[in-house]
Scaffold this motif. Structure first.
Motif, PDB file in Angstrom:
ATOM      1  N   THR A  39      24.415   3.708 -30.008  1.00 10.20           N
ATOM      2  CA  THR A  39      26.058   3.146 -29.949  1.00 10.20           C
ATOM      3  C   THR A  39      26.738   3.763 -31.348  1.00 10.20           C
ATOM      4  OG1 THR A  39      26.815   2.320 -27.808  1.00 10.20           O
ATOM      5  CG2 THR A  39      28.871   3.197 -29.214  1.00 10.20           C
ATOM      6  N   ASP A  40      26.658   3.663 -32.720  1.00  7.26           N
ATOM      7  CA  ASP A  40      27.034   3.144 -33.577  1.00  7.26           C
ATOM      8  C   ASP A  40      26.649   4.727 -34.464  1.00  7.26           C
ATOM      9  OD1 ASP A  40      28.510   0.897 -33.308  1.00  7.26           O
ATOM     10  OD2 ASP A  40      26.687  -0.084 -34.496  1.00  7.26           O
ATOM     11  N   ALA A  41      25.098   5.118 -34.462  1.00  5.06           N
ATOM     12  CA  ALA A  41      24.783   5.463 -34.514  1.00  5.06           C
ATOM     13  C   ALA A  41      25.164   7.368 -33.979  1.00  5.06           C
ATOM     14  CB  ALA A  41      23.789   6.278 -34.615  1.00  5.06           C
ATOM     15  N   LEU A  42      25.120   7.178 -32.749  1.00 13.08           N
ATOM     16  CA  LEU A  42      25.736   8.333 -31.369  1.00 13.08           C
ATOM     17  C   LEU A  42      27.111   8.152 -31.769  1.00 13.08           C
ATOM     18  CD1 LEU A  42      24.455   8.012 -28.120  1.00 13.08           C
ATOM     19  CD2 LEU A  42      23.186  10.234 -29.829  1.00 13.08           C
TER      20      LEU A  42
ATOM     21  N   GLY B 160      29.639  12.238 -33.974  1.00 20.68           N
ATOM     22  CA  GLY B 160      30.658  12.312 -32.774  1.00 20.68           C
ATOM     23  C   GLY B 160      30.149  12.601 -31.985  1.00 20.68           C
ATOM     24  N   CYS B 161      29.269  11.981 -31.261  1.00 23.25           N
ATOM     25  CA  CYS B 161      29.753  11.872 -29.752  1.00 23.25           C
ATOM     26  C   CYS B 161      30.819  11.506 -28.968  1.00 23.25           C
ATOM     27  CB  CYS B 161      27.993  11.286 -29.350  1.00 23.25           C
ATOM     28  SG  CYS B 161      27.092  11.960 -29.476  1.00 23.25           S
TER      29      CYS B 161
ATOM     30  N   GLU C 101      28.947   5.250 -26.381  1.00 20.73           N
ATOM     31  CA  GLU C 101      28.911   4.313 -25.142  1.00 20.73           C
ATOM     32  C   GLU C 101      27.428   3.996 -24.502  1.00 20.73           C
ATOM     33  OE1 GLU C 101      29.262  -0.746 -23.530  1.00 20.73           O
ATOM     34  OE2 GLU C 101      30.834   0.367 -25.091  1.00 20.73           O
ATOM     35  N   GLU C 102      28.047   5.217 -23.302  1.00 19.89           N
ATOM     36  CA  GLU C 102      27.859   6.030 -22.297  1.00 19.89           C
ATOM     37  C   GLU C 102      26.359   6.505 -22.471  1.00 19.89           C
ATOM     38  OE1 GLU C 102      28.625   8.722 -18.182  1.00 19.89           O
ATOM     39  OE2 GLU C 102      30.211   7.589 -19.611  1.00 19.89           O
ATOM     40  N   GLU C 103      26.324   7.538 -23.365  1.00 18.20           N
ATOM     41  CA  GLU C 103      25.435   8.209 -23.468  1.00 18.20           C
ATOM     42  C   GLU C 103      24.068   7.009 -24.544  1.00 18.20           C
ATOM     43  OE1 GLU C 103      25.211  11.113 -25.708  1.00 18.20           O
ATOM     44  OE2 GLU C 103      27.149  12.441 -24.302  1.00 18.20           O
ATOM     45  N   ALA C 104      24.465   6.373 -25.222  1.00 22.46           N
ATOM     46  CA  ALA C 104      23.618   5.585 -25.744  1.00 22.46           C
ATOM     47  C   ALA C 104      22.659   4.576 -24.528  1.00 22.46           C
ATOM     48  CB  ALA C 104      24.258   4.493 -26.194  1.00 22.46           C
TER      49      ALA C 104
ATOM     50  N   LEU D  40      13.244   5.250 -29.008  1.00 25.33           N
ATOM     51  CA  LEU D  40      14.944   5.655 -29.525  1.00 25.33           C
ATOM     52  C   LEU D  40      15.125   6.305 -30.165  1.00 25.33           C
ATOM     53  CD1 LEU D  40      17.470   5.148 -27.788  1.00 25.33           C
ATOM     54  CD2 LEU D  40      17.043   2.335 -28.539  1.00 25.33           C
ATOM     55  N   ALA D  41      14.690   5.670 -31.221  1.00 21.35           N
ATOM     56  CA  ALA D  41      14.913   6.241 -32.311  1.00 21.35           C
ATOM     57  C   ALA D  41      15.222   8.072 -31.979  1.00 21.35           C
ATOM     58  CB  ALA D  41      13.959   6.285 -33.627  1.00 21.35           C
ATOM     59  N   GLY D  42      14.067   8.533 -31.818  1.00 22.63           N
ATOM     60  CA  GLY D  42      13.755  10.354 -31.839  1.00 22.63           C
ATOM     61  C   GLY D  42      14.921  10.794 -30.855  1.00 22.63           C
ATOM     62  N   LEU D  43      14.817  10.455 -29.320  1.00 18.06           N
ATOM     63  CA  LEU D  43      16.246  10.276 -28.937  1.00 18.06           C
ATOM     64  C   LEU D  43      17.358  10.721 -29.560  1.00 18.06           C
ATOM     65  CD1 LEU D  43      15.091   8.785 -25.266  1.00 18.06           C
ATOM     66  CD2 LEU D  43      14.895  11.144 -25.801  1.00 18.06           C
ATOM     67  N   ILE D  44      17.237   9.517 -30.199  1.00 17.62           N
ATOM     68  CA  ILE D  44      18.960   9.852 -30.961  1.00 17.62           C
ATOM     69  C   ILE D  44      19.165  10.579 -32.648  1.00 17.62           C
ATOM     70  CG2 ILE D  44      19.627   8.081 -32.867  1.00 17.62           C
ATOM     71  CD1 ILE D  44      19.816   5.428 -30.427  1.00 17.62           C
ATOM     72  N   ARG D  45      17.638  10.646 -32.668  1.00 20.29           N
ATOM     73  CA  ARG D  45      18.083  11.876 -33.677  1.00 20.29           C
ATOM     74  C   ARG D  45      18.406  13.561 -32.903  1.00 20.29           C
ATOM     75  NH1 ARG D  45      13.553   8.993 -35.937  1.00 20.29           N
ATOM     76  NH2 ARG D  45      12.043  10.688 -34.726  1.00 20.29           N
ATOM     77  N   GLU D  46      17.212  13.704 -31.626  1.00 21.11           N
ATOM     78  CA  GLU D  46      17.760  14.754 -31.390  1.00 21.11           C
ATOM     79  C   GLU D  46      18.972  14.993 -30.523  1.00 21.11           C
ATOM     80  OE1 GLU D  46      15.683  17.532 -30.821  1.00 21.11           O
ATOM     81  OE2 GLU D  46      14.159  16.444 -31.972  1.00 21.11           O
ATOM     82  N   ARG D  47      19.593  14.057 -30.279  1.00 24.95           N
ATOM     83  CA  ARG D  47      20.830  13.959 -29.240  1.00 24.95           C
ATOM     84  C   ARG D  47      22.188  13.835 -30.916  1.00 24.95           C
ATOM     85  NH1 ARG D  47      24.611  16.306 -27.023  1.00 24.95           N
ATOM     86  NH2 ARG D  47      25.986  14.697 -26.131  1.00 24.95           N
TER      87      ARG D  47
END
Length: 265
Positions: free
Chosen positions: A12-15, A19-20, A24-27, A40-47
Motif C-alpha cells: 500500500t505504501d509503495a502504491l 500516486g495510486c 490499499e484496494e489495489e495492494a 508481488l514486487a514485480g507487480l508493484i513495480r509494473e503498477r
C-alpha cells in the motif's frame, strides 16, 4: 519493500507513493494475484510505472462479471455500465445483440449475463481484442468476428439486430496527449483515437446502422457530454432518430437511436 514489513502495508505504501488513489484496494488485489514475494514486487513495480491494474491482474469486474483483459486491449470503464443498463432495458431474452468495436467483449458478456439466452455477435479490428473477446464470449455462445465494423459480419444478420451497442473510440486526436499516461501509454491508440473531432468512427457506425437494425431496433453509442451533440448529429444524419441520455452517477453519456421514428426510445 522491506521483507520484514507487513506485505499489505508495504504494498500500500509503495502504491500510494506512486500516486495510486486506491492504493490499499489495489495492494490487496495484487497480493492475491502474486504467487511469490518476487511476483508481488514485480507487480508493484509494473503498477507504479503506470501499467493498468486490470492488465496486471488479467481481469476486471464489470457489472458483477469477471472479464478477462489481455495486454494491449482496451480496459472496460465502469461508466460504460450505463450503456449496458440501457441496452438491457431495450432487449429481451433471445434477442439479437451486436457489439461493434467490442474490445474485450465486456458489453455483450454483461448483457448476456443479465438476460440469459441471446444471439450475440461482436466485431473488432484489433486481432488482440478479437482473441480476448472470443475467450470472454465463448461461454455465453457469442460469436466474434475480426474486421472493420460491419465488414466481417455474416449477411444473415442484416435487418435482424435488435440491440446494437457501440463503445467506439471517441477521443479527438489532439486530446489523446492530455489523457492519463495509464491509458495513453498502455492502451492501443486504435481504441482511443476518434479522429479530429472524435466522431469519425461513430459517423461510420451510424451510416451503416439502418442496414443491420431490425425494425424498431436500437443503436446505443457511448460518447462524452461535450461531444454528444456531434454524435447525435452523426446519427440523425444517417436517417435515425436520436436521444441523448446521461447518468450523473456514472458520468456517462449515451446516444440512443432507432430506425423507426414511431418506436419509443
Amino acid at each position: 519493500m522491506s521483507a520484514s514489513a507487513d506485505p499489505l502495508s508495504a504494498a500500500t505504501d509503495a502504491l500510494r507513493a506512486a500516486g495510486c488513489v486506491f492504493a490499499e484496494e489495489e495492494a490487496r488485489l495484487l497480493l492475491d494475484a502474486a504467487r511469490t514475494p518476487e511476483d508481488l514486487a514485480g507487480l508493484i513495480r509494473e503498477r507504479s510505472a503506470g501499467r493498468p491494474l486490470e492488465v496486471l491482474l488479467g481481469w476486471v469486474e464489470f457489472r458483477g462479471v469477471r472479464v478477462a483483459v489481455d495486454p494491449g486491449v482496451f480496459v472496460p470503464r465502469q461508466r460504460t455500465a450505463f450503456l449496458v443498463q440501457l441496452a438491457v432495458a431495450r432487449a429481451r431474452t433471445g434477442a439479437v445483440v451486436l457489439d461493434l468495436c467490442c474490445g474485450t467483449g465486456a458489453l455483450g458478456l454483461a448483457i448476456a449475463t443479465v438476460l440469459g439466452r441471446l444471439e450475440l455477435h461482436a466485431s473488432d479490428l484489433d486481432p488482440a481484442a478479437v482473441r480476448c473477446a472470443r475467450r470472454n464470449l465463448a461461454p455465453v455462445g457469442g460469436r466474434v468476428y475480426a474486421g472493420d465494423l460491419y465488414q466481417p459480419l455474416p449477411t444473415t444478420l442484416r435487418g435482424r439486430v435488435e440491440v446494437l451497442v457501440v463503445n467506439a473510440p471517441y477521443v479527438p486526436t489532439d486530446a489523446i496527449a492530455l489523457m492519463p499516461a495509464e491509458a495513453r501509454e498502455h492502451e492501443p491508440r486504435l481504441a482511443l483515437d476518434g479522429g479530429p473531432d472524435g466522431v469519425d468512427v461513430q459517423r461510420r457506425v451510424a451510416a451503416g446502422a439502418r442496414e443491420w437494425l431490425a425494425p424498431g431496433g436500437s443503436l446505443l453509442i457511448e460518447t462524452s457530454r461535450r461531444q454528444a451533440v456531434h454524435t447525435a448529429e452523426a446519427v440523425t444524419g444517417a436517417g435515425l432518430d436520436a436521444r441523448v441520455l446521461e447518468s450523473a452517477a456514472l458520468q456517462c453519456t449515451v446516444v440512443v437511436a432507432t430506425d423507426d421514428e414511431n418506436s419509443a426510445l
